[in-house]
Design an enzyme around this catalytic site. Sequence first.
Site, mmCIF file in Angstrom:
data_model
loop_
_atom_site.group_PDB
_atom_site.id
_atom_site.type_symbol
_atom_site.label_atom_id
_atom_site.label_comp_id
_atom_site.label_asym_id
_atom_site.label_seq_id
_atom_site.Cartn_x
_atom_site.Cartn_y
_atom_site.Cartn_z
ATOM 1 N N LYS A 1 -4.663 46.716 96.536
ATOM 2 C CA LYS A 1 -4.879 47.896 95.961
ATOM 3 C C LYS A 1 -4.015 49.105 96.290
ATOM 4 O O LYS A 1 -3.463 49.764 95.617
ATOM 5 C CB LYS A 1 -6.327 48.320 96.355
ATOM 6 C CG LYS A 1 -7.342 47.359 95.617
ATOM 7 C CD LYS A 1 -8.806 47.627 95.942
ATOM 8 C CE LYS A 1 -9.712 46.786 95.501
ATOM 9 N NZ LYS A 1 -11.042 46.681 95.941
ATOM 10 N N ASP B 1 -14.951 52.982 91.657
ATOM 11 C CA ASP B 1 -15.600 51.824 91.607
ATOM 12 C C ASP B 1 -16.602 51.800 90.682
ATOM 13 O O ASP B 1 -16.897 50.955 90.239
ATOM 14 C CB ASP B 1 -15.967 51.498 92.973
ATOM 15 C CG ASP B 1 -15.404 50.076 93.517
ATOM 16 O OD1 ASP B 1 -14.624 49.542 92.817
ATOM 17 O OD2 ASP B 1 -15.795 49.693 94.688
ATOM 18 N N GLN C 1 -14.489 49.749 100.279
ATOM 19 C CA GLN C 1 -14.552 48.134 100.172
ATOM 20 C C GLN C 1 -15.824 47.529 100.351
ATOM 21 O O GLN C 1 -16.346 47.648 101.618
ATOM 22 C CB GLN C 1 -13.414 47.416 100.848
ATOM 23 C CG GLN C 1 -12.928 46.045 100.640
ATOM 24 C CD GLN C 1 -12.690 45.852 99.020
ATOM 25 O OE1 GLN C 1 -11.737 46.696 98.408
ATOM 26 N NE2 GLN C 1 -13.192 44.777 98.584
#
Length: 283
Positions: free
Chosen positions: A54, A121, A98
Amino acid sequence: MSAKIIDGKKFAAHLADNIKGEILQWVTDGHRAPGLAVVIVGDDPASQVYVSKKIKMCEQVGISSSLHRFSADTGQQELIELIDQLNQDPKIDGILVQLPLPGGLNEEQITERIDPKKDVDGLHPYNLGRLAAQSPLLRPCTPRGVMTLLENINVDLAGAHAVVIGASNLVGRPMALELLRARCTVTICHSRTRDLPKQVGQADILVVAVGQAGLIKGEWIKPGSVVIDVGTNRSEAGHLIGDVEFEAARHRAAWITPVPGGVGPMTVITLMQNTLQAARNLS
Ligand code: NAD
């Protein structure tokens, strides 16, 4: 029949070029580069790999990223304080924590602490709710990435029977909502579903997100269907493999994603799209 391969890696590379151009234009128009904060807790090897991909993609497309690393024994309060600080930071447009977090941390509380406008997200209940109410803002990355792949192969979704295997908040549930929004007839299967082969056999569009290598047998696949394998598992030899028996399934499906090189790269590129979208919405 031999299925056409849906090359997510190649398509994501093409999308990366487009986003890079859009960000260049955004900066030329007088805005600062979009800013993404990535938070990682603990040393789970798979999470380390995902996070580094990422960050690398941010550099490639022109997003300014900051990485916040914490040890596995970090307390809930410390993470909440970081999220509060990032929520207030005018240079940050997107916040990504994460997952999974190490045991002992309350993932739900941390996810809900993120400002929904910075929730790139798309996992905050506000954003999941917007998707359920058919007016999405920031959409969960993997399901949105799958929809982008399906749009690109021009498959007719309206009225198609889509079967989603897996019902997690991260993939399965939002995936089903995306497909419903695209006017598919949707079936969601999970660990207690009876007669999985029968359900799979009805799928014009099959999306599998379980995390069990080879769970879906090639002979179950409906001939001519589209098969999207989200699963990522390690074989005994250490190779990345999906949830679908790829070699057998490709002789029945019309289209199929490989693992690796299918959905994974789309998740990363969708995060970039979401971050640019968040920056635009916040400006
Ligand atoms: P999860 O463990 O949270 O959810 C798994 C789901 O599968 C659950 O709903 C469970 O009920 C269902 N399930 C379990 N056994 C089943 C069975 N025998 N039959 C039918 N359903 C069953 O997992 P997740 O976070 O949704 O991830 C699923 C997979 O997708 C994992 O392999 C993960 O690594 C992968 N993943 C890949 C990407 C990507 O970008 N490629 C992104 C996210 C997740």
